[in-house]
Design an enzyme around this catalytic site. Structure first.
Site, PDB file in Angstrom:
ATOM      1  N   HIS A  53     -99.060  19.954  24.985  1.00 21.04           N
ATOM      2  CA  HIS A  53     -99.261  21.437  24.239  1.00 21.04           C
ATOM      3  C   HIS A  53     -99.544  21.144  22.624  1.00 21.04           C
ATOM      4  O   HIS A  53     -99.817  22.002  22.194  1.00 21.04           O
ATOM      5  CB  HIS A  53     -97.920  22.132  24.110  1.00 21.04           C
ATOM      6  CG  HIS A  53     -96.789  21.637  23.504  1.00 21.04           C
ATOM      7  ND1 HIS A  53     -95.669  20.883  23.900  1.00 21.04           N
ATOM      8  CD2 HIS A  53     -96.323  21.979  21.996  1.00 21.04           C
ATOM      9  CE1 HIS A  53     -95.014  20.702  22.999  1.00 21.04           C
ATOM     10  NE2 HIS A  53     -95.335  21.481  21.870  1.00 21.04           N
ATOM     11  N   SER A 105     -92.663  18.145  17.999  1.00 22.24           N
ATOM     12  CA  SER A 105     -93.188  18.233  19.164  1.00 22.24           C
ATOM     13  C   SER A 105     -94.067  16.747  19.545  1.00 22.24           C
ATOM     14  O   SER A 105     -94.907  16.430  18.560  1.00 22.24           O
ATOM     15  CB  SER A 105     -94.094  19.334  19.469  1.00 22.24           C
ATOM     16  OG  SER A 105     -93.401  20.540  19.565  1.00 22.24           O
ATOM     17  N   ASP A 150     -96.338  18.086  30.333  1.00 20.57           N
ATOM     18  CA  ASP A 150     -96.674  18.247  29.266  1.00 20.57           C
ATOM     19  C   ASP A 150     -96.810  16.827  28.444  1.00 20.57           C
ATOM     20  O   ASP A 150     -95.830  16.417  27.601  1.00 20.57           O
ATOM     21  CB  ASP A 150     -95.380  19.307  28.547  1.00 20.57           C
ATOM     22  CG  ASP A 150     -95.860  19.405  26.947  1.00 20.57           C
ATOM     23  OD1 ASP A 150     -96.791  19.505  26.565  1.00 20.57           O
ATOM     24  OD2 ASP A 150     -94.710  19.675  26.403  1.00 20.57           O
TER      25      ASP A 150
END
Length: 262
Positions: free
Chosen positions: A81, A212, A119
Site C-alpha cells: 500500500h 507503514s 500487502d
C-alpha cells in the site's frame, strides 16, 4: 417473527461491534496520514537498526512517506500500500534524522515489484555496500515458515507520528512489542488472515508499530518476520491491535523475485 427480529438485531449489533482495519494511508483525516506511528517508544541510537530505510514516494507532484528494510545489496522490502500508484521513490539509507541520510538513491516505478494480493512489495535498488550504519536484515529461514512466533518479542522502528495529534517524527524511534495470537485481532476486527501477524498494544505501547512498510524484527535471531500494514480506524491511540504482513507466508515469492533465501 418477533424472535427472528431479535436474532437479527443481535447479529447486526455483533457485526457493528468490530472495528474496521485500514491501511495507514486510509485512516480518516485528522487521525493519520500514510505514516504509521511509534508511540510509547524510545529514540534509536546510531547503528541500532542499520537495516531500516526511509522511503519518500512521489506521484503527480505530491508525496507520501513509508519505512522499509534492506534485505539484500540491491533490494528493499516494504508494504504494497506504500508503492501502490506511486511513480518513484527516494530511499534514505542510514538516517537517524529522517532526511539526514548517509546517502540516498532514487528509484522509478519500473523497479517496484508488487505482490498480487498480499500487502508486500519489493524495490530493486542500485548496489549498496554494507557497513555498520547501513546493513541488511535477514529473513526467516525456510525451515521456520510454519513458525507463528506467538509470544516472541520483536523490535519495530520508524519515523512515524508519536501520537494522534502530533506530526511525523523527525528522529528515528523504536519500540519493543510482543507478538500475539491471531485470535486477538480476529476478535477485534471480526476476521484476520493467517498471512498476517497480530500485535496487541496494551497501554498504547507500540501503537501502529512504526511506519507503514517498516520492519518487525524478532529479538532472538534478529530476523524480520513482519511488515507494518494496518491498524484500527479508531485511531492510533485506541489500543486496537495492529496487523503485520507475515513474511514467512511470502518466502517463496521473495526468493523467486530476488534470489534471497535462508
Amino acid at each position: 417473527m418477533k424472535v427472528l427480529a431479535v436474532l437479527l438485531l443481535g447479529v447486526i449489533a455483533s457485526a457493528t461491534a468490530f472495528e474496521k482495519p485500514v491501511f495507514w494511508k486510509d485512516v480518516p483525516v485528522g487521525k493519520a496520514s500514510i505514516e504509521g506511528r511509534i508511540t510509547m517508544g524510545y529514540p534509536a541510537y546510531e547503528g541500532k537498526v542499520p537495516y531500516i530505510v526511509g522511503l519518500g514516494f512521489s506521484k503527480n507532484g505530491g508525496g507520501t512517506w513509508c519505512g522499509g528494510s534492506i534485505i539484500g545489496n540491491t533490494w528493499v522490502m516494504t508494504a504494497k500500500h506504500c508503492t501502490d500508484g506511486m511513480e518513484s521513490v527516494t530511499i534514505y539509507y542510514g538516517a537517524l534524522w529522517r532526511l539526514q541520510a548517509q546517502y540516498t538513491h532514487w528509484v522509478g516505478r519500473s523497479d517496484f515489484i508488487e505482490h498480487g494480493s498480499g500487502d508486500i512489495s519489493l524495490i530493486r535498488t542500485p548496489h549498496v555496500d554494507f557497513w555498520s550504519l547501513v546493513n541488511k536484515v535477514e529473513l526467516p529461514r525456510y525451515d521456520d515458515r510454519y513458525n507463528n512466533y506467538q509470544g516472541w518479542w520483536a523490535l519495530v522502528s520508524g519515523w512515524g507520528k508519536t501520537s494522534d495529534e502530533g506530526g511525523v517524527s523527525e528522529y528515528l524511534n523504536c519500540v519493543d512489542v510482543q507478538i500475539g495470537e491471531n485470535s486477538v485481532c480476529e476478535n477485534y476486527y471480526g476476521s484476520f488472515s493467517g498471512d498476517l501477524i497480530c500485535i496487541p498494544t496494551p497501554e498504547n505501547k507500540g501503537t501502529c508499530s512504526g511506519d507503514s512498510g517498516g520492519p518487525l524484527v524478532i529479538h532472538d535471531g534478529n530476523r524480520q518476520v513482519g511488515i507494518v500494514s494496518f491498524g484500527s480506524s479508531a485511531g492510533c491511540l485506541s489500543n486496537g491491535p495492529k496487523g503485520m504482513v507475515r513474511v514467512t507466508s511470502y518466502l517463496d515469492w521473495i526468493r523467486d523475485n530476488t534470489g534471497i533465501s535462508y
